[in-house]
Design an enzyme around this catalytic site. Structure first.
Site, PDB file in Angstrom:
ATOM      1  N   GLU A 397       0.824  -1.214   0.000  1.00 16.76           N
ATOM      2  CA  GLU A 397       0.000   0.000   0.000  1.00 16.76           C
ATOM      3  C   GLU A 397       0.856   1.262   0.000  1.00 16.76           C
ATOM      4  OE1 GLU A 397      -2.604  -3.272   1.083  1.00 16.76           O
ATOM      5  OE2 GLU A 397      -0.644  -2.660   1.878  1.00 16.76           O
ATOM      6  N   GLN A 419      -7.348  -2.351  -1.887  1.00 15.50           N
ATOM      7  CA  GLN A 419      -8.231  -3.495  -2.094  1.00 15.50           C
ATOM      8  C   GLN A 419      -9.420  -3.445  -1.142  1.00 15.50           C
ATOM      9  OE1 GLN A 419      -6.919  -7.752  -1.365  1.00 15.50           O
ATOM     10  NE2 GLN A 419      -6.841  -7.649  -3.612  1.00 15.50           N
ATOM     11  N   PHE A 420      -9.168  -3.097   0.112  1.00 16.77           N
ATOM     12  CA  PHE A 420     -10.187  -2.785   1.108  1.00 16.77           C
ATOM     13  C   PHE A 420      -9.726  -1.529   1.826  1.00 16.77           C
ATOM     14  CE2 PHE A 420     -10.899  -7.248   0.376  1.00 16.77           C
ATOM     15  CZ  PHE A 420     -12.271  -7.417   0.488  1.00 16.77           C
ATOM     16  N   ALA A 421     -10.680  -0.694   2.209  1.00 22.22           N
ATOM     17  CA  ALA A 421     -10.321   0.541   2.905  1.00 22.22           C
ATOM     18  C   ALA A 421      -9.549   0.258   4.183  1.00 22.22           C
ATOM     19  CB  ALA A 421     -11.572   1.358   3.218  1.00 22.22           C
ATOM     20  N   ASP A 422      -9.792  -0.889   4.802  1.00 20.74           N
ATOM     21  CA  ASP A 422      -9.084  -1.258   6.031  1.00 20.74           C
ATOM     22  C   ASP A 422      -7.571  -1.248   5.823  1.00 20.74           C
ATOM     23  OD1 ASP A 422     -11.573  -2.928   7.611  1.00 20.74           O
ATOM     24  OD2 ASP A 422     -11.645  -2.810   5.438  1.00 20.74           O
ATOM     25  N   PHE A 423      -7.135  -1.615   4.621  1.00 18.31           N
ATOM     26  CA  PHE A 423      -5.698  -1.735   4.357  1.00 18.31           C
ATOM     27  C   PHE A 423      -5.033  -0.379   4.144  1.00 18.31           C
ATOM     28  CE2 PHE A 423      -6.898  -6.011   2.206  1.00 18.31           C
ATOM     29  CZ  PHE A 423      -7.190  -6.552   3.454  1.00 18.31           C
ATOM     30  N   ILE A 424      -5.831   0.676   4.122  1.00 20.81           N
ATOM     31  CA  ILE A 424      -5.263   2.004   3.918  1.00 20.81           C
ATOM     32  C   ILE A 424      -4.345   2.396   5.078  1.00 20.81           C
ATOM     33  CG2 ILE A 424      -6.978   3.511   5.059  1.00 20.81           C
ATOM     34  CD1 ILE A 424      -7.013   5.154   2.432  1.00 20.81           C
ATOM     35  N   HIS A 464     -12.248  -6.091   7.329  1.00 19.32           N
ATOM     36  CA  HIS A 464     -12.726  -5.837   5.976  1.00 19.32           C
ATOM     37  C   HIS A 464     -14.034  -5.044   5.992  1.00 19.32           C
ATOM     38  CE1 HIS A 464      -9.956  -9.197   5.350  1.00 19.32           C
ATOM     39  NE2 HIS A 464      -9.893  -8.851   4.077  1.00 19.32           N
TER      40      HIS A 464
END
Length: 660
Positions: A397, A419-424, A464
């Site tokens: 990221e 891919q998912f906002a969580d990974f931001i 997620h």
């Protein structure tokens, strides 16, 4: 010293000696100013000049340089304006950041220099983006990124190296291994024999060199550039030593005396002086003294002028205007046809239209190419736009976001998909410390769009399902878009793509395939930062965004059966925040419920509640109420998740407001 690979004339040798001597003489003067309290801090590169000067001398003016603290010689050899350079260190108005940032935290675009930030290794992925632009446009330049031995433990170091290797980018990574990360010796930082050993693991070319021999540095960089342009990015470990502290206040008490004695014999300027005399390129010490006088004359008058230069003057409008670049919206023609689209279709449609219109759009992310993304937003894009523009990245990221900065600096319009906002959260450093502050500090506008599927209600669990949009509201320099309707998804995404400023778009996963709307088959650009009255009403206002709009609509329909009309304001954007539309609604209904999907504490509506209390207090007939999801992680079980989400308490909260 080794002999240079290419024959060098006496004039060239003396010029190179001047280039080495200039940063040393400037530093010696800076240390005096530090003791006089005329500058606040100094990071010394004394003893390391051969690396900066050698790299700058070996590369061409079209090649990018991404320096760190101890690379003064890079700036001086590139010929930056010394008066502005001194003003920068003194915090004066004529400095490169106008007093907005310190020391070497700046860049000089016209000299192809991209400045550092305090977070080590954070600019290394930017070099990847610059190098990618060189490949895409066949520009034949390289990007050379510097770091110290300490920064090699940072995640972005590894992400940058890996991406450069996978994409075969024309990048040179230069490690200045001076033995200490502030006070921590290298034997406590890494266990491998040499840092360059890591090159093999990433599939990079690797070189270990004597960083105090300018000819060794120049030869290595010349070879590294040739390799990089052939698709073989190179990691160079330059062994050196700093003769001062990490910065002057930290001192050098932790360094054994014998190390100073050993490295003093390898001083790059003394070595060059001895070589000049051996080659009879100078007649002796008298000529060396004359050269030193010439060097001093080159910078001292400019330093004296900078010392008398104007201090910056604070003007609120000027400072605020530096956050974003104003621009004209692109022209649009009325669509001849319309069609029914789902939320996900509208986002795909807007991306497709923009990518068809402008070849400068590039998308990067995990699994977005052949796979089409986990939500299939980019399905078919690789067939239409090709692998150069629709690019799978490793799971990086921060690396992808930093690469986006480099592309934007070269005029591309990168779109980075989380891919998912969580990974931001893994890219938080790039967004907060590089992207958001960039233009305020010194950078040109960054047309960079970050897409992030967010939200709960789909049984995806705590990693997620998060709604992290509020995390970014307190960081000026970012625009935050959260569409709730198909039409807004289509037009706001399109508008974000053409906005020359950084925009984060949060796309609700549950809305992707659950709502439909007939929209024109052409996107309409609009200014980002305008709320809409989604539903007219007179008895109370629900102010919300994203999924909250649909929750609010459902409860408003229920109350309407009893003659109670609820107004719904869809913020659509959390930054800039349209407070005028909010104020108009509060003045109209006099009762306000703030609805959000994120948890209560420090969610976006906490800020809005404070603003309404400050700006609209005289219009309120009841306390401002919030309805939020619970202050717990998002649970996985649908039965638990149902009670976690804000809509489980919406009707109860609205009833309390109406009865007040």
């Amino acid at each position: 010293m080794i002999e240079p690979q290419k024959e060098i004339t006496a004039q060239q040798a003396r010029s190179l000696y001047k280039d080495l001597l200039l940063p040393r003489r400037i530093e010696e003067r800076m240390l005096k100013l530090l003791r006089q309290n005329k500058i606040s801090k100094w990071f010394s590169g004394m003893g390391q000049e051969a690396i900066s000067v050698g790299v700058s001398s070996a590369l061409h003016e079209e090649d990018y340089l991404l320096p760190m603290h101890r690379n003064l010689g890079l700036f001086t050899t590139r010929g930056v304006d010394l008066y502005r350079l001194f003003c920068q260190w003194l915090g004066k108005a004529d400095g490169y950041t106008g007093g907005r940032d310190r020391s070497f935290h700046f860049g000089v675009p016209e000299k192809r220099i991209v400045g550092m930030i305090s977070h080590l290794a954070a600019t290394m992925p930017i070099a990847d983006g610059l190098a990618l632009s060189s490949n895409l446009r066949d520009n034949n330049f390289v990007a050379c990124s510097f770091c110290g031995d300490g920064a090699t433990s940072e995640g972005e170091f590894h992400e940058a190296l890996n991406l450069a290797a996978v994409w075969e980018l024309p990048v040179i990574f230069m490690i200045e291994n001076n033995g200490y990360g502030l006070s921590t010796p290298t034997n406590e930082q890494y266990a491998c024999d040499n840092l360059v050993d890591r090159a093999q693991g990433y599939g990079l070319e690797g070189m270990k060199i004597d960083g105090n021999d300018i000819f060794t540095v120049m030869d290595a960089v010349t070879t590294a550039k040739e390799n990089a342009l052939e698709g073989k990015p190179t990691l160079i470990e330059a062994k050196t030593f700093r003769m001062r502290g990490h910065e002057e206040a930290s001192g050098t008490f932790y360094v054994p005396d014998e190390k100073f004695e050993k490295w003093a014999e390898k001083d790059p300027i003394d070595r060059m002086a001895r070589w000049l005399k051996e080659k009879q390129f100078v007649s002796g010490d008298n000529e060396l003294s004359t050269i030193q006088d010439e060097v001093d004359e080159r910078f001292l008058p400019k330093l004296d002028r900078a010392l008398e230069a104007n201090e910056p003057v604070f003007d609120l409008q000027t400072e605020t205007n530096r956050l974003f670049t104003s621009f004209d919206l692109p022209d649009s023609s009325p669509a001849e046809q319309s069609s029914e689209k789902r939320f996900v279709d509208a986002i795909q449609f807007s991306l497709q239209q923009a990518f068809e219109e402008d070849d400068d759009f590039i998308m990067m992310g995990q699994d977005i190419a052949e796979y089409g993304g986990v939500f299939k937003v980019t399905e078919g894009f690789i067939d239409q736009f090709g692998k150069d523009r629709i690019r799978n990245t490793p799971i990086i990221e921060a690396g992808a976001l930093g690469c986006g900065i480099g592309l934007a600096l070269e005029g591309f319009k990168p779109v980075v998909e989380m891919q998912f906002a969580d990974f931001i959260s893994c890219g938080f450093n790039q967004i907060i410390n590089n992207i958001s502050k960039a233009q305020y500090r010194w950078m040109p506008p960054l047309n960079l769009t970050i897409r992030a599927p967010h939200g709960a209600g789909v049984g995806a669990g705590p990693f997620h399902s998060q709604s992290p949009e509020g995390w970014f509201m307190q960081h000026p320099g970012l625009k935050i878009v959260v569409p709730s309707t198909v039409k807004d998804a289509q037009n706001l995404v399109y508008s974000a793509l053409y906005d020359p400023n950084p925009v984060l778009i949060f796309e609700h996963k549950k809305l992707y395939r659950s709502i439909r709307e007939v929209t024109p088959d052409s996107c309409t650009p609009e200014k980002i930062g305008r709320a809409k009255t989604y539903r007219q009403g007179s008895d109370a206002s629900i102010i919300t965004y994203g999924m909250g709009v649909h929750w609010a609509q459902e409860v408003a329909d229920e109350y309407a059966k009893n003659g109670i009309e609820i107004e719904i304001i869809d913020l659509r954007c959390l930054a800039p925040l349209d407070l005028d539309t909010v104020k108009q609604s509060v003045a109209k209904t006099n009762k306000v419920l703030l609805l959000q999907e994120p948890s209560t504490t420090l969610g976006p509506m906490s800020e809005l509640s404070s603003l309404i209390t400050e700006k609209c207090f005289e219009h309120l007939d009841a306390p401002v109420l919030r309805c939020s999801s619970l202050d717990i992680p998002v649970p996985f079980s649908p039965k638990l998740e149902k009670h976690y989400l804000a809509d489980a308490r919406l009707k109860e909260t609205l009833q309390r407001l109406l009865l007040y």
